[in-house]
Scaffold this motif. Structure first.
Motif, PDB file in Angstrom:
ATOM      1  N   VAL A 157     -52.356 -20.336  -0.892  1.00  0.00           N
ATOM      2  CA  VAL A 157     -50.925 -20.150  -0.639  1.00  0.00           C
ATOM      3  C   VAL A 157     -50.240 -21.490  -0.855  1.00  0.00           C
ATOM      4  CG1 VAL A 157     -49.148 -19.468   1.002  1.00  0.00           C
ATOM      5  CG2 VAL A 157     -51.371 -18.311   1.023  1.00  0.00           C
ATOM      6  N   ILE A 158     -49.388 -21.555  -1.853  1.00  0.00           N
ATOM      7  CA  ILE A 158     -48.682 -22.797  -2.171  1.00  0.00           C
ATOM      8  C   ILE A 158     -47.487 -22.920  -1.232  1.00  0.00           C
ATOM      9  CG2 ILE A 158     -47.483 -24.099  -3.966  1.00  0.00           C
ATOM     10  CD1 ILE A 158     -49.102 -22.477  -6.027  1.00  0.00           C
ATOM     11  N   LEU A 159     -47.566 -23.888  -0.322  1.00  0.00           N
ATOM     12  CA  LEU A 159     -46.551 -24.049   0.719  1.00  0.00           C
ATOM     13  C   LEU A 159     -45.420 -24.981   0.301  1.00  0.00           C
ATOM     14  CD1 LEU A 159     -48.894 -24.378   3.852  1.00  0.00           C
ATOM     15  CD2 LEU A 159     -47.722 -22.321   3.011  1.00  0.00           C
ATOM     16  N   SER A 160     -45.742 -25.962  -0.532  1.00  0.00           N
ATOM     17  CA  SER A 160     -44.681 -26.862  -1.003  1.00  0.00           C
ATOM     18  C   SER A 160     -45.000 -27.331  -2.410  1.00  0.00           C
ATOM     19  CB  SER A 160     -44.500 -28.058  -0.067  1.00  0.00           C
ATOM     20  OG  SER A 160     -45.506 -29.022  -0.256  1.00  0.00           O
ATOM     21  N   PHE A 161     -43.943 -27.652  -3.148  1.00  0.00           N
ATOM     22  CA  PHE A 161     -44.082 -28.113  -4.524  1.00  0.00           C
ATOM     23  C   PHE A 161     -43.171 -29.314  -4.715  1.00  0.00           C
ATOM     24  CE2 PHE A 161     -42.607 -28.311  -8.891  1.00  0.00           C
ATOM     25  CZ  PHE A 161     -43.774 -28.215  -9.618  1.00  0.00           C
ATOM     26  N   GLY A 162     -43.764 -30.443  -5.027  1.00  0.00           N
ATOM     27  CA  GLY A 162     -42.956 -31.644  -5.235  1.00  0.00           C
ATOM     28  C   GLY A 162     -42.162 -32.058  -4.021  1.00  0.00           C
ATOM     29  N   GLY A 163     -42.682 -31.780  -2.836  1.00  0.00           N
ATOM     30  CA  GLY A 163     -41.999 -32.153  -1.607  1.00  0.00           C
ATOM     31  C   GLY A 163     -40.983 -31.140  -1.117  1.00  0.00           C
ATOM     32  N   VAL A 164     -40.836 -30.010  -1.823  1.00  0.00           N
ATOM     33  CA  VAL A 164     -39.894 -28.961  -1.433  1.00  0.00           C
ATOM     34  C   VAL A 164     -40.665 -27.775  -0.874  1.00  0.00           C
ATOM     35  CG1 VAL A 164     -38.069 -27.399  -2.219  1.00  0.00           C
ATOM     36  CG2 VAL A 164     -38.273 -29.693  -3.218  1.00  0.00           C
ATOM     37  N   ASP A 165     -40.295 -27.336   0.324  1.00  0.00           N
ATOM     38  CA  ASP A 165     -40.945 -26.163   0.913  1.00  0.00           C
ATOM     39  C   ASP A 165     -40.666 -24.931   0.060  1.00  0.00           C
ATOM     40  OD1 ASP A 165     -41.907 -27.676   2.996  1.00  0.00           O
ATOM     41  OD2 ASP A 165     -40.301 -27.107   4.393  1.00  0.00           O
ATOM     42  N   VAL A 166     -41.720 -24.182  -0.252  1.00  0.00           N
ATOM     43  CA  VAL A 166     -41.603 -22.992  -1.092  1.00  0.00           C
ATOM     44  C   VAL A 166     -41.262 -21.794  -0.218  1.00  0.00           C
ATOM     45  CG1 VAL A 166     -42.849 -21.428  -2.631  1.00  0.00           C
ATOM     46  CG2 VAL A 166     -43.216 -23.902  -2.794  1.00  0.00           C
ATOM     47  N   GLN A 167     -40.180 -21.109  -0.561  1.00  0.00           N
ATOM     48  CA  GLN A 167     -39.743 -19.955   0.222  1.00  0.00           C
ATOM     49  C   GLN A 167     -40.485 -18.681  -0.158  1.00  0.00           C
ATOM     50  OE1 GLN A 167     -35.451 -19.693  -0.124  1.00  0.00           O
ATOM     51  NE2 GLN A 167     -35.190 -21.890   0.224  1.00  0.00           N
ATOM     52  N   ASP A 168     -40.648 -18.458  -1.450  1.00  0.00           N
ATOM     53  CA  ASP A 168     -41.344 -17.261  -1.928  1.00  0.00           C
ATOM     54  C   ASP A 168     -41.771 -17.503  -3.375  1.00  0.00           C
ATOM     55  OD1 ASP A 168     -39.035 -16.854  -3.540  1.00  0.00           O
ATOM     56  OD2 ASP A 168     -38.098 -15.699  -1.947  1.00  0.00           O
ATOM     57  N   GLU A 169     -42.359 -16.479  -4.008  1.00  0.00           N
ATOM     58  CA  GLU A 169     -42.908 -16.669  -5.359  1.00  0.00           C
ATOM     59  C   GLU A 169     -41.815 -16.986  -6.386  1.00  0.00           C
ATOM     60  OE1 GLU A 169     -41.881 -12.326  -5.344  1.00  0.00           O
ATOM     61  OE2 GLU A 169     -42.660 -13.773  -3.896  1.00  0.00           O
ATOM     62  N   ASN A 170     -40.637 -16.379  -6.235  1.00  0.00           N
ATOM     63  CA  ASN A 170     -39.567 -16.638  -7.191  1.00  0.00           C
ATOM     64  C   ASN A 170     -38.986 -18.044  -7.029  1.00  0.00           C
ATOM     65  OD1 ASN A 170     -39.085 -14.026  -8.741  1.00  0.00           O
ATOM     66  ND2 ASN A 170     -39.085 -13.291  -6.639  1.00  0.00           N
ATOM     67  N   HIS A 171     -38.992 -18.536  -5.805  1.00  0.00           N
ATOM     68  CA  HIS A 171     -38.557 -19.912  -5.571  1.00  0.00           C
ATOM     69  C   HIS A 171     -39.514 -20.886  -6.249  1.00  0.00           C
ATOM     70  CE1 HIS A 171     -37.608 -23.333  -2.538  1.00  0.00           C
ATOM     71  NE2 HIS A 171     -36.806 -23.402  -3.580  1.00  0.00           N
ATOM     72  N   LEU A 172     -40.818 -20.604  -6.153  1.00  0.00           N
ATOM     73  CA  LEU A 172     -41.803 -21.480  -6.800  1.00  0.00           C
ATOM     74  C   LEU A 172     -41.644 -21.443  -8.322  1.00  0.00           C
ATOM     75  CD1 LEU A 172     -44.247 -23.348  -6.692  1.00  0.00           C
ATOM     76  CD2 LEU A 172     -45.711 -21.309  -6.670  1.00  0.00           C
ATOM     77  N   ILE A 173     -41.424 -20.260  -8.886  1.00  0.00           N
ATOM     78  CA  ILE A 173     -41.227 -20.144 -10.335  1.00  0.00           C
ATOM     79  C   ILE A 173     -40.040 -20.990 -10.771  1.00  0.00           C
ATOM     80  CG2 ILE A 173     -40.554 -18.556 -12.179  1.00  0.00           C
ATOM     81  CD1 ILE A 173     -42.173 -16.384 -10.659  1.00  0.00           C
ATOM     82  N   LEU A 174     -38.963 -20.948 -10.006  1.00  0.00           N
ATOM     83  CA  LEU A 174     -37.776 -21.745 -10.333  1.00  0.00           C
ATOM     84  C   LEU A 174     -38.088 -23.235 -10.271  1.00  0.00           C
ATOM     85  CD1 LEU A 174     -34.635 -21.838 -10.822  1.00  0.00           C
ATOM     86  CD2 LEU A 174     -34.434 -22.061  -8.332  1.00  0.00           C
ATOM     87  N   LEU A 175     -38.746 -23.668  -9.188  1.00  0.00           N
ATOM     88  CA  LEU A 175     -39.060 -25.087  -9.024  1.00  0.00           C
ATOM     89  C   LEU A 175     -39.945 -25.601 -10.152  1.00  0.00           C
ATOM     90  CD1 LEU A 175     -39.796 -25.167  -5.172  1.00  0.00           C
ATOM     91  CD2 LEU A 175     -37.769 -26.083  -6.328  1.00  0.00           C
ATOM     92  N   VAL A 176     -40.950 -24.823 -10.511  1.00  0.00           N
ATOM     93  CA  VAL A 176     -41.879 -25.252 -11.562  1.00  0.00           C
ATOM     94  C   VAL A 176     -41.173 -25.295 -12.912  1.00  0.00           C
ATOM     95  CG1 VAL A 176     -43.969 -24.640 -12.835  1.00  0.00           C
ATOM     96  CG2 VAL A 176     -43.918 -24.412 -10.343  1.00  0.00           C
ATOM     97  N   SER A 177     -40.401 -24.264 -13.226  1.00  0.00           N
ATOM     98  CA  SER A 177     -39.786 -24.165 -14.552  1.00  0.00           C
ATOM     99  C   SER A 177     -38.760 -25.256 -14.798  1.00  0.00           C
ATOM    100  CB  SER A 177     -39.137 -22.790 -14.746  1.00  0.00           C
ATOM    101  OG  SER A 177     -38.005 -22.634 -13.914  1.00  0.00           O
TER     102      SER A 177
END
Length: 375
Positions: A323-343
């Motif tokens: 379960v990816i909880l944060s990406f680049g220091g930003v807390d991940v809210q859900d799968e679509n939030h992670l897709i946005l952050l990564v892209s």
């Protein structure tokens, strides 16, 4: 069930609603009076000092300053897949070219679609009609940029959408039902709207979803028009509505200006948008039962359902049920939030992930690759 989300394509014919004629009598100003002979306006002589009047004057000033920067766009093309001839109408906004000189027009991709430059007519506020010299578009964000030339093209001020808060007043500008120069008012109802099932008509996935939601009246034909804050700055591009009737029901969506800036910048500099990717399939049905099984206190983050071989995720040793909880220091809210952050992360950059695995948090570093490399 009918999908309530739709892009703001113009309804071809304006049905009912507007009556124009000369059969109405005209009354002179101040002809109406209260009993006793007092004019209705007498009680309002001191209203100039009220906050409502001051606010109204501010709105009028913003509209007057911004209207010359808003354009009406008409385009036509033959669909490359179906062979069907299509006409589109919408709006756009003139902005300064971030490369340093001249201006460009930002609008929605679905307004100009596959139209050739000669089949796109841009109607300027002063009555001129010009054609774009160059066009860039991006399916995954539904944005398009048009390079234009001509004297006295007034760029709008660009704003910072991150500064916008829920409850802030905004105005929407565009060409609803072909009525160019229209202005409506509302507030920011929500931020960070994702997972909208938008009917774009071309089958493309709208990857970058981070919409501002507003109750300012938005109707077919408003596509590509700006959402303006109370400082007269563009903070969004009106793109979609949630509606059962096909018209305004108080739920409109605008692409935030900061996201637009990233997309437009890449289009102008590189001619296309590069998007990073991890190489995983995320679980869209991540629920409380699964969170409990994975020893997570509540549903948060994004659960990895599949790790594809020979991808950044595989090379970083991400695993099923991570379960990816944060990406680049930003807390991940859900799968679509992670897709946005990564892209939106620079291709090739190393990103730090906090991952829950077997009930424990671990840190993983992943080198992101270009999405087109994914097989």
């Amino acid at each position: 069930m009918r999908n309530p989300f739709m892009p703001l394509l113009l309804v071809p014919t304006l049905v009912g609603g507007i009556v124009i004629g000369n059969q109405f009598d005209v009354w002179p100003v101040d002809s109406f009076a209260w009993a006793g002979g007092q004019s209705a306006g007498d009680d309002l002589d001191d209203v100039d000092a009220s906050p409502l009047v001051a606010g109204s004057r501010t709105l009028a000033k913003i509209a007057a300053l911004t209207t010359p920067s808003v354009v009406h766009i008409e385009s036509e093309h033959t669909d490359s897949q179906t062979g069907i001839f299509a006409e589109e109408k919408g709006a756009g906004v003139i902005v300064s070219d971030p490369r340093g000189s001249g201006v460009v027009i930002v609008t929605n991709r679905h307004v100009v679609g596959e139209a050739a430059l000669g089949d796109i007519a841009i109607h300027i506020h002063d009555g001129r009609v010009i054609r774009p010299k160059q066009k860039w578009s991006d399916r995954a964000s539904d944005l398009a940029v048009l390079r234009v030339e001509g004297p006295d093209l007034q760029p709008a001020r660009w704003g910072d959408s991150d500064e916008t808060e829920i409850g802030h007043m905004v105005i929407a500008m565009g060409s609803p039902f072909g009525l160019s120069g229209s202005v409506t008012m509302g507030i920011i109802s929500a931020k960070g709207r994702r997972s909208l099932n938008l009917q774009k008509g071309d089958g493309a996935d709208l990857i970058n979803q981070d919409f501002l939601q507003t109750d300012a009246a938005i109707n077919p034909g408003n596509s590509g028009g700006p959402l303006i804050d109370m400082r007269g700055r563009v903070i969004g591009i009106n793109t979609a509505i949630a509606s059962k009737s096909g018209g305004n029901e108080g739920i409109g969506f605008s692409i935030p200006s900061n996201l637009i800036g990233r997309i437009v910048g890449q289009l102008l500099q590189k001619g296309k948008v590069q998007r990073a990717y991890l190489g995983v399939q995320l679980d869209p049905a991540f629920d409380e039962a699964t969170a409990k099984r994975l020893k997570l206190d509540r549903v948060r983050g994004a659960r990895v359902a599949i790790v594809y071989a020979d991808t950044p995720a595989a090379r970083a040793n991400l695993k099923l049920d991570d379960v990816i909880l944060s990406f680049g220091g930003v807390d991940v809210q859900d799968e679509n939030h992670l897709i946005l952050l990564v892209s939106l992360t620079e291709v090739g950059k190393k990103a730090r992930l906090v991952v829950l695995r077997d009930g424990k948090e671990i840190t993983i570093t992943v080198a992101l690759a270009n999405r087109v490399e994914k097989s």
